[in-house]
Design a protein around this motif. Structure first.
Motif, short mmCIF file in Angstrom:
data_model
loop_
_atom_site.label_atom_id
_atom_site.label_comp_id
_atom_site.label_asym_id
_atom_site.label_seq_id
_atom_site.Cartn_x
_atom_site.Cartn_y
_atom_site.Cartn_z
N PHE A 60 0.85 -1.19 0.00
CA PHE A 60 0.00 0.00 0.00
C PHE A 60 0.89 1.24 0.00
CE2 PHE A 60 -2.72 3.09 2.45
CZ PHE A 60 -3.64 3.29 1.43
N SER A 61 0.58 2.20 -0.85
CA SER A 61 1.44 3.37 -1.03
C SER A 61 1.46 4.28 0.18
CB SER A 61 0.99 4.17 -2.25
OG SER A 61 -0.21 4.89 -1.94
N GLY A 62 0.35 4.39 0.89
CA GLY A 62 0.26 5.31 2.02
C GLY A 62 0.16 6.77 1.60
N GLU A 63 0.08 7.02 0.30
CA GLU A 63 -0.07 8.40 -0.18
C GLU A 63 -1.35 9.00 0.39
OE1 GLU A 63 0.22 8.92 -4.44
OE2 GLU A 63 1.77 7.37 -4.55
N GLU A 64 -1.32 10.29 0.61
CA GLU A 64 -2.45 10.98 1.24
C GLU A 64 -3.76 10.70 0.52
OE1 GLU A 64 -5.56 13.74 1.75
OE2 GLU A 64 -4.29 13.85 -0.04
N ARG A 65 -3.77 10.78 -0.79
CA ARG A 65 -5.01 10.55 -1.54
C ARG A 65 -5.52 9.13 -1.38
NH1 ARG A 65 -3.76 9.13 -7.59
NH2 ARG A 65 -1.60 8.45 -7.37
N HIS A 66 -4.61 8.17 -1.29
CA HIS A 66 -5.03 6.78 -1.11
C HIS A 66 -5.51 6.54 0.32
CE1 HIS A 66 -2.16 5.99 -4.66
NE2 HIS A 66 -3.38 6.25 -5.10
N GLU A 67 -4.85 7.13 1.29
CA GLU A 67 -5.30 7.05 2.69
C GLU A 67 -6.69 7.67 2.83
OE1 GLU A 67 -4.12 5.57 5.33
OE2 GLU A 67 -2.01 5.20 4.85
N ARG A 68 -6.89 8.83 2.22
CA ARG A 68 -8.18 9.52 2.29
C ARG A 68 -9.29 8.65 1.71
NH1 ARG A 68 -7.06 13.54 -0.97
NH2 ARG A 68 -8.20 12.72 -2.75
N ARG A 69 -9.04 8.05 0.59
CA ARG A 69 -10.04 7.20 -0.06
C ARG A 69 -10.31 5.94 0.76
NH1 ARG A 69 -7.05 8.22 -5.79
NH2 ARG A 69 -7.80 10.36 -6.05
N LEU A 70 -9.26 5.37 1.33
CA LEU A 70 -9.43 4.19 2.17
C LEU A 70 -10.29 4.52 3.38
CD1 LEU A 70 -8.85 1.24 2.88
CD2 LEU A 70 -6.67 1.99 3.86
N GLU A 71 -10.07 5.66 3.99
CA GLU A 71 -10.89 6.07 5.13
C GLU A 71 -12.36 6.23 4.74
OE1 GLU A 71 -10.03 5.95 8.35
OE2 GLU A 71 -8.19 5.13 7.50
N LYS A 72 -12.62 6.73 3.54
CA LYS A 72 -14.00 6.84 3.06
C LYS A 72 -14.63 5.45 2.88
CE LYS A 72 -13.58 11.34 0.85
NZ LYS A 72 -13.71 12.11 -0.39
N VAL A 73 -13.86 4.52 2.35
CA VAL A 73 -14.36 3.15 2.19
C VAL A 73 -14.66 2.54 3.56
CG1 VAL A 73 -13.72 0.80 1.48
CG2 VAL A 73 -13.24 2.74 -0.03
N LYS A 74 -13.78 2.74 4.51
CA LYS A 74 -14.01 2.22 5.87
C LYS A 74 -15.25 2.85 6.49
CE LYS A 74 -9.23 1.04 6.96
NZ LYS A 74 -8.06 1.38 7.81
N GLY A 75 -15.48 4.14 6.22
CA GLY A 75 -16.68 4.80 6.71
C GLY A 75 -17.93 4.21 6.11
#
Length: 149
Positions: A129-144
């Motif tokens: 996983f890249s950990g890039e901000e945009r990918h982290e942000r999107r992952l948090e939305k999916v978890k939500g």
């Protein structure tokens, strides 16, 4: 890494070969079945075993097989914390991990042959996983969304 592998009857012919590949790449294999061919077994059962292994930290990632890969993917994604996708090309197999934190690779054993499946597993397990901000942000939305939001 600890890699769970599971399949129904549709994925059974491919499972052992992939388990051997995963071991040869230096990973621990957790075999969740099927342990014998049974033409009336059901993919949701094996998707549940896979999801529970991910949820309980028994496995870091998983490889889940059925005839098309679709049913296994649909069922696995019903479990909290599981991000499963059908990948029949190497780009998706690594990009799904790098951008989307995919933790379960689903494949259709009636769709891909053993050599393609081997390449898919290599791409999936070699990715981080890249950990890039945009990918982290999107992952948090999916978890939500997963949490009902």
């Amino acid at each position: 890494m600890k890699i769970a592998i599971a399949c129904d009857h549709g994925g059974f012919p491919l499972k052992q070969e992939l388990a051997e590949l995963i071991k040869s790449l230096g990973h621990e294999v957790i075999d969740l079945g099927a342990h014998q061919y049974d033409k009336v077994d059901d993919y949701p059962d094996f998707a549940r075993y896979m999801g529970q292994a991910i949820q309980h930290g028994q496995a870091d990632r998983g490889v889940l097989l059925c005839g098309s890969g679709v049913g296994a993917s649909v069922a696995a994604n019903k479990l909290t914390g599981v991000r499963a996708a059908v990948c029949h090309d190497t780009y998706s197999a690594h990009q799904g991990v790098e951008h989307d934190a995919m933790n379960v690779l689903c494949m259709g054993a009636r769709i891909v042959g053993v050599e393609v499946a081997n390449e898919l597993v290599r791409a999936f397990l070699g990715a981080k996983f890249s950990g890039e901000e945009r990918h982290e942000r999107r992952l948090e939305k999916v978890k939500g969304m997963e949490a009902g939001g």
